[in-house]
Design an enzyme around this catalytic site. Structure first.
Site, PDB file in Angstrom:
ATOM      1  N   CYS A  60      31.006  15.815 -21.701  1.00  0.00           N
ATOM      2  CA  CYS A  60      30.632  14.704 -22.586  1.00  0.00           C
ATOM      3  C   CYS A  60      31.342  13.414 -22.193  1.00  0.00           C
ATOM      4  CB  CYS A  60      30.931  15.064 -24.042  1.00  0.00           C
ATOM      5  SG  CYS A  60      29.819  16.346 -24.676  1.00  0.00           S
ATOM      6  N   ARG A 110      44.887  11.945  13.257  1.00  0.00           N
ATOM      7  CA  ARG A 110      45.827  13.033  12.972  1.00  0.00           C
ATOM      8  C   ARG A 110      45.573  14.274  13.824  1.00  0.00           C
ATOM      9  NH1 ARG A 110      41.917  12.351   9.393  1.00  0.00           N
ATOM     10  NH2 ARG A 110      40.747  14.120   8.581  1.00  0.00           N
ATOM     11  N   LYS A 138      35.007  20.932  17.802  1.00  0.00           N
ATOM     12  CA  LYS A 138      36.469  20.868  17.718  1.00  0.00           C
ATOM     13  C   LYS A 138      37.139  22.005  18.479  1.00  0.00           C
ATOM     14  CE  LYS A 138      37.095  18.436  13.313  1.00  0.00           C
ATOM     15  NZ  LYS A 138      37.648  18.522  11.944  1.00  0.00           N
ATOM     16  N   ALA A 172      43.599  19.247  11.908  1.00  0.00           N
ATOM     17  CA  ALA A 172      44.948  18.718  12.121  1.00  0.00           C
ATOM     18  C   ALA A 172      45.965  19.835  12.322  1.00  0.00           C
ATOM     19  CB  ALA A 172      45.341  17.834  10.933  1.00  0.00           C
ATOM     20  N   ASP A 208      36.070  27.140  15.017  1.00  0.00           N
ATOM     21  CA  ASP A 208      35.818  26.037  14.075  1.00  0.00           C
ATOM     22  C   ASP A 208      34.381  25.601  14.285  1.00  0.00           C
ATOM     23  OD1 ASP A 208      35.737  23.515  12.659  1.00  0.00           O
ATOM     24  OD2 ASP A 208      37.930  23.534  12.722  1.00  0.00           O
ATOM     25  N   ASN A 212      40.035  24.805   2.883  1.00  0.00           N
ATOM     26  CA  ASN A 212      39.476  25.160   1.576  1.00  0.00           C
ATOM     27  C   ASN A 212      39.975  26.544   1.166  1.00  0.00           C
ATOM     28  OD1 ASN A 212      37.108  27.313   1.988  1.00  0.00           O
ATOM     29  ND2 ASN A 212      37.088  25.890   3.730  1.00  0.00           N
TER      30      ASN A 212
END
Length: 914
Positions: A562, A445, A458, A408, A434, A507
């Site tokens: 837990c 988008r 892309k 995007a 990419d 990321n």
């Protein structure tokens, strides 16, 4: 749903109007009608990204329509060149005016306000932007912030006036005074469960008061309190009134007085245009003086900043793609707020300027009449040359940039680069990389892609799309992931030739890597990101600012182990548990088996692992290769059924055997209280759709991991399930279940060497399994046919049923399990607009840190904030100051062509560096 029934008129199809229309089509309104009576000119090509050279002379709206309609087949896109009239406006729910004269804005504003039609006015002039909203006498906002409602667990409620609520001290409740909340699952004071939303007053981070509870029953235990979003009613003034009594949004507190200056300056500009039939000419001192005089007549009591007003006049004919993207993103989001009632609208004026983009030393370029630095060339860049002059256009054309990512943000970056003329000169270049391919979910988008691009790379398709927008762009694409593995591709020669890098990554690890590379090669970095309606821009300038790595966000709060294993109390816990199940059943075992079969040293390495990991890995190998290995589809169904019983019946029964429902702790409180929800085992029923969903998904995934054909025959699977024999289960004594992560960490597990040897001996040797391999499954949330999300939804909701937690539908489960915060086209456009404004400064070589801006925005609030980047921290080595950008540089090659020896290297530091 309200957006999908809304018809929007966008008037004015220069760059700004197109940005608004593009974002609305991607956003999914019912229809967008493009209005523009004018033909396209050469200057439109610099900001109107859907115009081509062959469109010059054609009507702007009609030429744009076909390419805009391709973005979303569910949105009806039409065009009209009729003059604006009440009859034309009447059918629309929202009207957007861009680059419109004030007299037109006034009558349209009066008409729309009287008819209940929402109005947005947007305009850009060079480095200046304006936005106005009028959403009628009353707009009901159902969700002012877009944030998920806060929730907390109750530990005590007092009887009194007011009653005081205490929450568990695991985390602060986060409420504010004036919030409304509702209660559920309160025992004893059941009246709270049935009353409507209650307004609270915060007393502390874990306490708040709620009004009179003196007549309620005594609180016993339990309860969950949840924030309730109450409707907010907002009244808007019509444009005519708002002009005289402006409410202004401040976007940069470093120039908080600027919006009022621009409010009156813009009216002076409209008056100038009305008197002369044209805008002020670029860098024309006489025109600028007239605009200042007109503004002074309009606002005699305001202390005017004449330099800012002169710049407004100088740039009145300027059109910049970055500013159009920013204001266009904001304006489109305001339209969506108007029709949906979601998020807080702008009330009512927002002004923005980026004058820091002008040259640092000579902010006022040469005026017209001496040396005209802004010649109009009848070219696509005239709107940009009117602001910055011809020299900068040449510099932009010869830039070499690396765009990392074509999602995007990458699509928006490339579009802006093409419109600005970046890398369109003989020495320029843009490289975009990419490794991803285009998926259908990207299309809402990532606007450079079309349905027929799905499955293609892309970077390749993005490069092709922007090349159509500007054929002069010198762009190449690559399918590489940036990282140590591709440093042979993106090597010293590649980075040293660059002028800068623009990140479009999703990321943190990749961002940190690229940041390190930019610091090493001393290259500027444009870093930007979005998170729903939130976005940020950081510009990294060599030798001036800190780097991206210099400061990091705090890590996400992890769910205690837990809690996941035995004590979930929210759907997020059961979904994370289901994701862990997926990895532990269908990915990790297959990877371990394949390593065991192909790597002779796998067992040796496994036995050196810490804690109980060796035992867990060997038991997993035994299950995968011997006890659970299927030989056909029926075995896979039987395995899924038995695993269902193991997780949703047997394990729960064991847990309740260890901790019976009435058990109390040493302090006398019930064990199953507070955040611990008492579970109950489930009884398998092949006729229960959720139970069958689980078996269908688990059996197919299990079969896939062994290369066995699966089945979608639910009736056949239900029949097979009736023949499965499930061994009876009896809870065992002596099974230890950890109650907290602290207890888990303090326990010292011991390994049974005899058991390890027994497991090793039971495993078939790799030689006994020639040609056998398993197929690890990578979780993929976006393919609705692969059973991945089917498993996650069923596994999570079954566990939620165990613990009486409200289930989540597929959509919500997908968002949480995939850790998705939907990307929004409006936020992306606005963020990238701000990022590419910083590019103007980098290309000019600005050396004052105060010239640059880091930006933060949240379109839901709405909030836009700009601030100076932080300077790079300075350190001292004896009397030498240094920063992260400095380094010791040693000439390793001697004048005689010989390499420097180690002795010479050490001598260099002793002599030269003391």
């Amino acid at each position: 749903r309200r957006m999908q029934t809304s018809n929007v008129l966008v008037s004015g199809l220069r760059g700004l109007g197109l940005e608004v229309a593009k974002n609305l089509v991607l956003g999914g309104v019912k229809s967008v009608t493009l209005h523009d009576p004018h033909p396209a000119g050469w200057a439109d090509l610099a900001s109107q990204f859907y115009l081509r050279e062959e469109d010059v002379g054609q009507n702007r709206a009609e030429a744009t329509l076909p390419r805009l309609a391709e973005l979303n087949s569910y949105v009806a896109v039409s065009s009209t060149r009729e003059p604006l009239s009440p009859e034309l406006l009447a059918p629309f729910q929202v009207v957007v005016l861009t680059n419109s004269p004030l007299e037109e804005q006034l009558w349209v504003g009066d008409f729309c306000h009287s008819r209940g039609i929402k109005l947005v006015v947007a305009d850009t002039r060079g480095l200046f932007g304006q936005l106005f909203c009028d959403f009628g006498e009353e707009l009901v906002v159902t969700d002012p912030t877009g944030e998920p409602p806060l929730s907390a667990m109750v530990s005590m409620v007092t009887q009194g006036c007011p009653g005081e609520v205490t929450c568990l001290d695991e985390a602060r409740h986060g409420f504010e005074s004036g919030d409304f909340v509702s209660f559920r699952e309160v025992e004893g004071m059941e009246e709270l469960n049935h009353c409507g939303p209650v307004q609270i007053r915060v007393l502390g981070p874990y306490t708040f008061s709620i009004g009179d509870t003196s007549g309620y029953g005594a609180y016993v235990r339990g309860g969950i309190v949840t924030q309730v979003k109450m409707p907010k009613h907002i009244r808007f003034k019509r444009l005519r009134e708002a002009l005289q009594e402006p409410q202004l949004v401040v976007t940069d507190w470093g120039k908080a007085e600027r919006p009022l200056q621009l409010h009156w300056g813009w009216q002076g500009l409209h008056q100038f245009c009305q008197q002369h039939g044209r805008a002020p000419r670029p860098r024309h001192q006489g025109d600028a003086a007239q605009l200042v005089a007109l503004t002074r007549q309009l606002a005699p009591s305001i202390s005017l900043d004449e330099e800012v007003l002169r710049e407004l006049a100088f740039q009145a004919t300027g059109h910049l793609a970055p500013l159009n993207a920013f204001i266009g993103g904001l304006a489109a989001q305001e339209v969506m707020k108007a029709v949906s009632g979601k998020f807080t609208p702008v009330t009512q004026w927002l002004y923005f300027d980026a004058l820091e983009c002008l040259p640092e030393q000579d902010r006022l370029l040469a005026p017209m009449g001496t040396h005209h630095c802004c010649p109009q060339r009848n070219s696509r860049y005239d709107g940009q040359i009117a602001v910055f002059g011809a020299d900068l256009q040449t510099k932009l054309g010869n830039q070499k940039y690396f765009v990392v990512g074509a999602g995007a943000i990458g699509c928006e970056l490339l579009k802006n680069f093409a419109m600005m003329g970046l890398a369109c000169g003989p020495e320029g270049s843009v490289t975009v990389t990419d490794m991803d391919t285009i998926e259908k979910s990207n299309l809402n988008r990532q606007f450079l892609f079309r349905p027929w691009d799905v499955t293609k790379l892309k970077a390749e398709r993005a490069a092709a799309a922007v090349l159509e927008m500007n054929p002069a762009l010198r762009i190449s694409s690559r399918p590489d992931r940036v990282g140590p593995d591709t440093e042979r591709v993106y090597d010293d020669d590649f980075f040293e030739a660059l002028d800068g890098v623009a990140n479009a990554l999703d990321n943190v690890d990749a961002r940190l890597y690229m940041d390190r590379r930019c610091v090493y090669y001393r290259k500027p970095l444009l870093e930007s990101g979005t998170l729903g309606t939130k976005g940020n821009v950081q510009v990294v300038i060599p030798f001036l600012s800190e780097s991206y790595s210099s400061s990091q966000d705090p890590p996400e709060k992890a769910i205690p182990i837990c809690t996941l294993k035995n004590f979930p109390n929210a759907i997020e816990h059961t979904l994370q548990w289901a994701r862990d199940e997926f990895e532990g059943l269908f990915k990790q075992p297959a990877e371990n088996v394949n390593q065991y079969l192909t790597d002779p040293k796998f067992l040796e390495r496994t036995l050196r692992l810490a804690g109980t990991q060796p035992l867990e890995v060997l038991e997993g190998l035994q299950r995968s290769l011997i006890t659970h290995r299927p030989h056909g589809w029926g075995d896979c169904v039987a395995w899924a059924c038995r695993h269902w019983h193991h997780q949703y019946s047997n394990n729960i029964r064991q847990l309740l055997h260890n901790f019976p429902p009435g058990q109390k702790t040493n302090s006398g409180t019930l064990f199953w209280s507070g955040p611990k929800r008492c579970p109950h085992p489930l009884v398998f029923d092949p006729d229960n759709p959720l139970h069958l969903d689980y078996v269908m998904a688990a059996a197919n995934l299990f079969a896939q991991s062994y290369g066995i054909p699966g089945s979608r025959d639910r009736v056949g699977v239900a029949q097979l399930l009736r023949e499965v024999k499930v061994p009876p289960f009896t809870p065992r004594a002596g099974v230890r279940i950890h109650v907290s992560d602290q207890e888990l960490q303090s326990s010292a597990p011991t390994l049974d060497d005899g058991r390890l040897e027994e497991l090793k001996a039971s495993l078939p040797s790799p030689e006994d399994l020639p040609g056998f391999r398993m197929f690890p499954i990578e979780f993929e949330k976006d393919d609705d046919t692969n059973f991945h999300m089917d498993f996650i939804v069923a596994a999570s909701n079954l566990r939620a049923e165990n613990y009486d937690i409200p289930p989540a539908d597929r959509h919500k489960s997908k968002l949480i399990a995939g850790k998705i915060i939907p990307a929004i086209a409006t936020t992306t456009a606005a963020v990238v607009g701000l990022a590419t404004l910083e590019l103007y400064k980098l290309v000019q070589g600005h050396r004052q840190l105060s010239s640059y801006k880091n930006s933060f925005l949240n379109l839901a609030l709405p909030f836009v904030g700009c601030s100076e980047p932080l300077a790079c921290p300075k350190n001292k080595y004896y009397d030498i100051e240094w920063t992260l950008w400095d380094r010791f540089e040693v000439q390793g090659l001697q004048p005689d062509g010989q390499e420097m020896t180690l002795r010479q290297f050490l001598a260099y530091f002793k002599v030269t560096r003391g």
